[in-house]
Write a protein that holds these residues in place. Structure first.
Motif, PDB file in Angstrom:
ATOM      1  N   MET A   1       0.729  -0.905   0.020  1.00 39.21           N
ATOM      2  CA  MET A   1      -0.212  -0.015  -0.027  1.00 39.21           C
ATOM      3  C   MET A   1       0.848   1.241  -0.018  1.00 39.21           C
ATOM      4  SD  MET A   1      -3.186   0.283   2.511  1.00 39.21           S
ATOM      5  CE  MET A   1      -3.864  -1.490   2.419  1.00 39.21           C
ATOM      6  N   ALA A   2       0.696   2.204  -0.929  1.00 39.62           N
ATOM      7  CA  ALA A   2       1.602   3.387  -1.167  1.00 39.62           C
ATOM      8  C   ALA A   2       0.641   4.645  -0.897  1.00 39.62           C
ATOM      9  CB  ALA A   2       2.215   3.389  -2.494  1.00 39.62           C
ATOM     10  N   GLU A   3       0.843   5.390   0.109  1.00 42.85           N
ATOM     11  CA  GLU A   3       0.228   6.532   0.157  1.00 42.85           C
ATOM     12  C   GLU A   3       0.748   7.835  -0.604  1.00 42.85           C
ATOM     13  OE1 GLU A   3      -1.920   8.414   3.993  1.00 42.85           O
ATOM     14  OE2 GLU A   3      -0.999   6.476   4.247  1.00 42.85           O
ATOM     15  N   MET A   4      -0.078   8.502  -1.507  1.00 45.80           N
ATOM     16  CA  MET A   4       0.482   9.565  -2.075  1.00 45.80           C
ATOM     17  C   MET A   4      -0.567  10.781  -1.806  1.00 45.80           C
ATOM     18  SD  MET A   4       1.407   7.734  -5.605  1.00 45.80           S
ATOM     19  CE  MET A   4       1.206   9.483  -6.565  1.00 45.80           C
ATOM     20  N   GLU A   5       0.042  11.840  -1.248  1.00 43.11           N
ATOM     21  CA  GLU A   5      -0.887  13.151  -0.693  1.00 43.11           C
ATOM     22  C   GLU A   5      -2.149  12.386  -0.299  1.00 43.11           C
ATOM     23  OE1 GLU A   5      -1.450  15.201  -4.407  1.00 43.11           O
ATOM     24  OE2 GLU A   5       0.528  15.734  -4.478  1.00 43.11           O
ATOM     25  N   ASP A   6      -3.162  12.353  -0.726  1.00 38.31           N
ATOM     26  CA  ASP A   6      -4.600  11.947  -0.157  1.00 38.31           C
ATOM     27  C   ASP A   6      -4.902  10.588  -0.746  1.00 38.31           C
ATOM     28  OD1 ASP A   6      -6.770  12.258   1.297  1.00 38.31           O
ATOM     29  OD2 ASP A   6      -7.841  12.998  -0.032  1.00 38.31           O
ATOM     30  N   ALA A  10      -3.413   0.596  -3.610  1.00 38.59           N
ATOM     31  CA  ALA A  10      -3.304  -0.889  -3.102  1.00 38.59           C
ATOM     32  C   ALA A  10      -3.070  -1.814  -4.346  1.00 38.59           C
ATOM     33  CB  ALA A  10      -4.649  -1.422  -2.177  1.00 38.59           C
ATOM     34  N   ASN A  11      -2.355  -2.713  -4.077  1.00 35.83           N
ATOM     35  CA  ASN A  11      -2.419  -3.995  -5.072  1.00 35.83           C
ATOM     36  C   ASN A  11      -3.896  -4.503  -5.012  1.00 35.83           C
ATOM     37  OD1 ASN A  11       0.463  -3.607  -5.846  1.00 35.83           O
ATOM     38  ND2 ASN A  11       1.170  -4.657  -4.206  1.00 35.83           N
ATOM     39  N   ASN A  12      -4.051  -5.214  -6.106  1.00 37.82           N
ATOM     40  CA  ASN A  12      -5.341  -5.742  -6.698  1.00 37.82           C
ATOM     41  C   ASN A  12      -4.970  -6.769  -7.479  1.00 37.82           C
ATOM     42  OD1 ASN A  12      -7.809  -6.051  -6.424  1.00 37.82           O
ATOM     43  ND2 ASN A  12      -8.494  -4.690  -7.923  1.00 37.82           N
ATOM     44  N   LYS A  13      -5.013  -7.997  -7.106  1.00 40.73           N
ATOM     45  CA  LYS A  13      -4.825  -9.172  -7.963  1.00 40.73           C
ATOM     46  C   LYS A  13      -6.197  -9.241  -8.491  1.00 40.73           C
ATOM     47  CE  LYS A  13      -3.154 -11.676  -4.635  1.00 40.73           C
ATOM     48  NZ  LYS A  13      -2.590 -12.771  -3.879  1.00 40.73           N
ATOM     49  N   SER A  34      -2.011  -8.796 -12.159  1.00 39.09           N
ATOM     50  CA  SER A  34      -1.760  -7.824 -10.876  1.00 39.09           C
ATOM     51  C   SER A  34      -2.297  -6.541 -11.449  1.00 39.09           C
ATOM     52  CB  SER A  34      -0.337  -7.714 -10.633  1.00 39.09           C
ATOM     53  OG  SER A  34       0.014  -9.205 -10.002  1.00 39.09           O
ATOM     54  N   SER A  35      -2.918  -5.786 -10.401  1.00 39.45           N
ATOM     55  CA  SER A  35      -3.352  -4.361 -10.708  1.00 39.45           C
ATOM     56  C   SER A  35      -3.168  -3.787  -9.611  1.00 39.45           C
ATOM     57  CB  SER A  35      -4.539  -4.420 -11.406  1.00 39.45           C
ATOM     58  OG  SER A  35      -5.605  -4.673 -10.552  1.00 39.45           O
ATOM     59  N   THR A  36      -3.520  -2.394  -9.743  1.00 37.44           N
ATOM     60  CA  THR A  36      -3.687  -1.612  -8.460  1.00 37.44           C
ATOM     61  C   THR A  36      -5.023  -1.008  -8.430  1.00 37.44           C
ATOM     62  OG1 THR A  36      -2.777   0.263  -9.528  1.00 37.44           O
ATOM     63  CG2 THR A  36      -1.187  -1.302  -8.499  1.00 37.44           C
ATOM     64  N   VAL A  37      -5.386  -0.329  -7.476  1.00 41.91           N
ATOM     65  CA  VAL A  37      -6.574   0.105  -7.204  1.00 41.91           C
ATOM     66  C   VAL A  37      -6.449   1.302  -6.161  1.00 41.91           C
ATOM     67  CG1 VAL A  37      -7.113  -1.253  -5.449  1.00 41.91           C
ATOM     68  CG2 VAL A  37      -9.093   0.041  -6.769  1.00 41.91           C
ATOM     69  N   LYS A  38      -7.183   2.542  -6.647  1.00 41.08           N
ATOM     70  CA  LYS A  38      -7.189   3.527  -5.569  1.00 41.08           C
ATOM     71  C   LYS A  38      -8.239   3.296  -4.485  1.00 41.08           C
ATOM     72  CE  LYS A  38      -8.266   8.262  -6.309  1.00 41.08           C
ATOM     73  NZ  LYS A  38      -8.369   9.493  -7.033  1.00 41.08           N
ATOM     74  N   LEU A  39      -7.945   3.440  -3.199  1.00 40.66           N
ATOM     75  CA  LEU A  39      -8.890   3.180  -2.241  1.00 40.66           C
ATOM     76  C   LEU A  39      -9.947   4.146  -1.866  1.00 40.66           C
ATOM     77  CD1 LEU A  39      -6.818   0.585   0.225  1.00 40.66           C
ATOM     78  CD2 LEU A  39      -8.113   0.095  -1.985  1.00 40.66           C
ATOM     79  N   LYS A  40     -10.246   4.810  -2.985  1.00 41.71           N
ATOM     80  CA  LYS A  40     -11.340   5.904  -2.956  1.00 41.71           C
ATOM     81  C   LYS A  40     -12.192   5.902  -3.969  1.00 41.71           C
ATOM     82  CE  LYS A  40     -11.528  10.698  -1.313  1.00 41.71           C
ATOM     83  NZ  LYS A  40     -12.610  10.200  -0.337  1.00 41.71           N
ATOM     84  N   ILE A  41     -13.297   6.069  -3.833  1.00 43.75           N
ATOM     85  CA  ILE A  41     -14.530   6.071  -5.028  1.00 43.75           C
ATOM     86  C   ILE A  41     -14.220   7.517  -5.813  1.00 43.75           C
ATOM     87  CG2 ILE A  41     -16.803   6.374  -5.385  1.00 43.75           C
ATOM     88  CD1 ILE A  41     -17.395   4.624  -3.142  1.00 43.75           C
ATOM     89  N   LEU A 104     -20.437  -4.712   6.424  1.00 41.15           N
ATOM     90  CA  LEU A 104     -20.245  -6.099   5.659  1.00 41.15           C
ATOM     91  C   LEU A 104     -21.475  -6.195   4.955  1.00 41.15           C
ATOM     92  CD1 LEU A 104     -19.216  -8.319   8.612  1.00 41.15           C
ATOM     93  CD2 LEU A 104     -17.902  -7.775   6.740  1.00 41.15           C
ATOM     94  N   ILE A 105     -21.223  -6.626   3.307  1.00 38.49           N
ATOM     95  CA  ILE A 105     -22.225  -6.858   2.644  1.00 38.49           C
ATOM     96  C   ILE A 105     -21.952  -8.163   1.803  1.00 38.49           C
ATOM     97  CG2 ILE A 105     -22.523  -4.267   2.517  1.00 38.49           C
ATOM     98  CD1 ILE A 105     -21.358  -4.440  -0.544  1.00 38.49           C
ATOM     99  N   TRP A 106     -23.294  -8.506   1.296  1.00 34.06           N
ATOM    100  CA  TRP A 106     -23.283  -9.554   0.256  1.00 34.06           C
ATOM    101  C   TRP A 106     -23.837  -9.085  -0.970  1.00 34.06           C
ATOM    102  CZ3 TRP A 106     -27.027 -12.375  -2.072  1.00 34.06           C
ATOM    103  CH2 TRP A 106     -28.186 -12.369  -1.618  1.00 34.06           C
ATOM    104  N   GLY A 107     -23.381  -9.846  -2.213  1.00 27.11           N
ATOM    105  CA  GLY A 107     -23.815  -9.519  -3.568  1.00 27.11           C
ATOM    106  C   GLY A 107     -22.940  -9.515  -4.453  1.00 27.11           C
ATOM    107  N   LEU A 108     -23.394  -9.098  -5.887  1.00 24.12           N
ATOM    108  CA  LEU A 108     -22.331  -9.306  -7.001  1.00 24.12           C
ATOM    109  C   LEU A 108     -21.292  -8.201  -6.718  1.00 24.12           C
ATOM    110  CD1 LEU A 108     -25.053  -9.263  -9.694  1.00 24.12           C
ATOM    111  CD2 LEU A 108     -23.398 -11.266  -9.239  1.00 24.12           C
ATOM    112  N   THR A 109     -20.178  -8.767  -6.782  1.00 22.98           N
ATOM    113  CA  THR A 109     -18.639  -8.131  -6.963  1.00 22.98           C
ATOM    114  C   THR A 109     -17.886  -8.853  -7.978  1.00 22.98           C
ATOM    115  OG1 THR A 109     -16.987  -7.506  -5.216  1.00 22.98           O
ATOM    116  CG2 THR A 109     -17.800  -9.706  -5.044  1.00 22.98           C
ATOM    117  N   GLY A 110     -16.634  -8.288  -7.928  1.00 26.88           N
ATOM    118  CA  GLY A 110     -15.638  -8.930  -9.043  1.00 26.88           C
ATOM    119  C   GLY A 110     -14.689  -9.990  -8.253  1.00 26.88           C
ATOM    120  N   TRP A 111     -13.984 -10.703  -9.231  1.00 25.81           N
ATOM    121  CA  TRP A 111     -13.142 -11.747  -8.840  1.00 25.81           C
ATOM    122  C   TRP A 111     -11.802 -11.234  -8.630  1.00 25.81           C
ATOM    123  CZ3 TRP A 111     -13.009 -17.681  -8.841  1.00 25.81           C
ATOM    124  CH2 TRP A 111     -14.203 -18.167  -8.390  1.00 25.81           C
ATOM    125  N   GLU A 112     -11.678 -10.436  -7.427  1.00 28.28           N
ATOM    126  CA  GLU A 112     -10.601  -9.526  -7.430  1.00 28.28           C
ATOM    127  C   GLU A 112     -10.296  -9.291  -5.986  1.00 28.28           C
ATOM    128  OE1 GLU A 112     -11.329  -6.138  -9.790  1.00 28.28           O
ATOM    129  OE2 GLU A 112     -13.109  -6.099  -9.168  1.00 28.28           O
TER     130      GLU A 112
END
Lengths: 352, 352
Positions: A1-6, A10-13, A34-41, A104-112
């Motif tokens: 996890m790398a923090e850059m400014e705000d 995160a890594n996201n397999k 492998s990919s990465t994801v910004k942990l903010k919408i 905590l939720i359940w429903g449709l999501t991605g395989w990642e």
């Protein structure tokens, strides 16, 4: 996890679909990348949730989404993109008023590992975390609702009726059988191994069960297990089994068509020859899809949670550990490798 | 007719089943034989009626009774005996309190001039003789009740829905189409000749119709006639047509399975491959048999008699003259020789 400014990145397999699938799916059809994801919408993404996935569900219908077919179904998978399915997740960020960080939720999501769910309209908040969270991929999630809607809404079951269930030890079948027993039906299931037959008879309380792989003449087999015929068939497999069942239906019988797993990997589905018995026995055969019944979810929970806690319903899961094991677990459904509901565990709720 | 003491003996021509039938029935499977009958019910025969048959009905289901199969159905035909079917008759003698000499009735009877009906429980007194009596083999009899029960009780029809009917100019199909039009549905029928297509469009008021024998790809044909898909399929033929229809059903569609005439003469019925669409489109497919609905007969008459008299429903019959012409008329059903409801006329009511 790398923090850059705000920003937290995160890594996201991810498990992606390599290309459209013909025939039986292979692990190699579902590579890990492998990919990465910004942990903010993203700011322009309203009514969305960003989640950390904890458990992913392996379900037979997913095979159909791997086909290259003309379809207006927006759920079809695209080569190069992560596949999707049901899962249990922790909300990391939310721009939707129904969900907040930490839910905590359940429903449709991605395989990642992390998924941005742009439209969480089919996501449910988890109402009770005192049961295993993985149950929300099974008995307390889509398969549970499928069994509930299929049995109570489609089969019109009555006490004392003769009920047959194929793929009976699977995520849905094991529940349908137990619901039917609770109602006072006579219940027989079919499955594809000795272990599964033992489960059906000894753990789930079916009256009887047989290994279809050991039977040469399914019509004769069914006549042996149902000398009086079958009132209700809960259909999970299709093909030859359906053809044999049709010959053994009783007057005014009902067939709930939940799935046809034996047909999903064939170029052309097998022909079913005995449909005329729908007329001679006045049979109702009805397909259904669980999403039409989610309005009954809370009614279902009111029924099922006490049954679980009182030990009157049991649920068997087959849990593969780690996203890396996901492709093998998913393709294993189609050779019947799983015993019970196939789940993939990514992380524990306490750890995220 | 020879009178001996108290007995009147009449000649009684009969159509018998020569032997069990395989494949397409031939006229030679149904020879005419001569016999005699005493025109008085035997003394030990209670609750019976002896009738003079006026009109006999040719119906596709009769083919299935010619098979040599293990069956507990007491209606199966026996080699050497007269075949049975629906007919309109005049009561000659009665030991049943519901019927008296001279009554006109319709129901199951024999293919012969005179029949002793030992159990007239499915015989109905003819309530209105101001319409053609032959109608009680069709629109006012079993096929009429079949269309009524199949459409209103099984199809759950709604105004504006898209309705497809196969074998649409037959005894049942022509009525289902007209019922659907009266309700405000969009109705297309299939049949097997130019004449029948003309009838459907010009006489019965179908929105459209096609000759299935001129179509190479029934799936493409149905897409052309139903670009929005099919809500209701009234199934009379089975096989390839059913397979093509399945690919064109709309969400929550309904299929009423009335018959499968294309399959009755095959050693093994054709395979139907597209049943998975029952799931993906949430389709209900339901077989039915008219005898389960005879309690609605008087309700049906209240609806249909005014419609006939006001000219709002029309009915086309194909009447063969004389019992001798019966075998040819009956086997002609399976090559589609008849145009409209096939009837065999034996005698006029006024003459007997």
């Amino acid at each position: 996890m790398a923090e850059m400014e705000d920003e937290v990145i995160a890594n996201n397999k991810q498990v992606i679909l390599k290309d459209y699938v013909k025939g039986f799916p292979q692990e190699s059809d579902l590579p890990l990348v492998s990919s990465t994801v910004k942990l903010k919408i993203p700011g322009d993404c309203h009514d969305a949730v960003l989640v950390r996935n904890l458990y992913l569900s392996c379900d037979p219908y997913m095979r159909n989404l791997m086909n290259m077919i003309e379809s207006d179904d927006p759920n079809m998978y695209s080569p190069g993109s992560p596949i999707r399915g049901y899962g249990v997740s922790r909300v990391v960020d939310s721009s939707h008023s129904n969900f907040k960080k930490g839910d905590l939720i359940w429903g449709l999501t991605g395989w990642e590992e992390y998924s941005l769910i742009r439209n969480p309209s089919s996501s449910f908040k988890i109402p009770d975390a005192t049961v295993p969270l993985s149950y929300y991929t099974g008995i307390l999630g889509m398969p549970g609702m499928t069994a509930y809607a299929g049995f109570y809404e489609i089969c019109s079951p009555k006490k004392g009726e003769y009920v047959f269930i194929s793929a009976a030890s699977g995520a849905v079948g094991q529940l349908v059988g137990q619901f039917a027993k609770l109602l006072g039906c006579y219940v027989v299931g079919s499955a594809g191994s000795k272990d599964k037959i033992e489960l059906l008879k000894n753990k789930f309380g079916f009256d009887d069960a047989f290994n279809y792989k050991e039977e040469k003449d399914l019509n004769a087999t069914l006549k042996r297990y149902f000398p009086e015929g079958i009132d209700i068939y809960f259909e999970n497999v299709g093909g030859k089994m359906l053809d044999a069942v049709l010959l053994n239906m009783r007057l005014h019988g009902r067939i709930a068509v939940c799935g046809m797993i034996s047909q999903y990997n064939l170029d052309q589905p097998e022909g079913v020859h005995n449909l005329f018995t729908l007329v001679s026995k006045r049979v109702r055969m009805q397909g259904f899809v669980v999403v039409d019944y989610y309005h009954l979810y809370h009614k279902y929970l009111d029924m099922i949670l006490p049954l679980i806690k009182e030990g009157k319903i049991t649920y068997v899961e087959d849990i593969a550990q780690g996203l890396e094991s996901g492709p093998r677990a998913l393709v294993g459904l189609f050779s019947g490798r799983n015993v019970g509901k196939q789940v993939v565990a990514l992380a524990r709720a306490d750890d995220v």
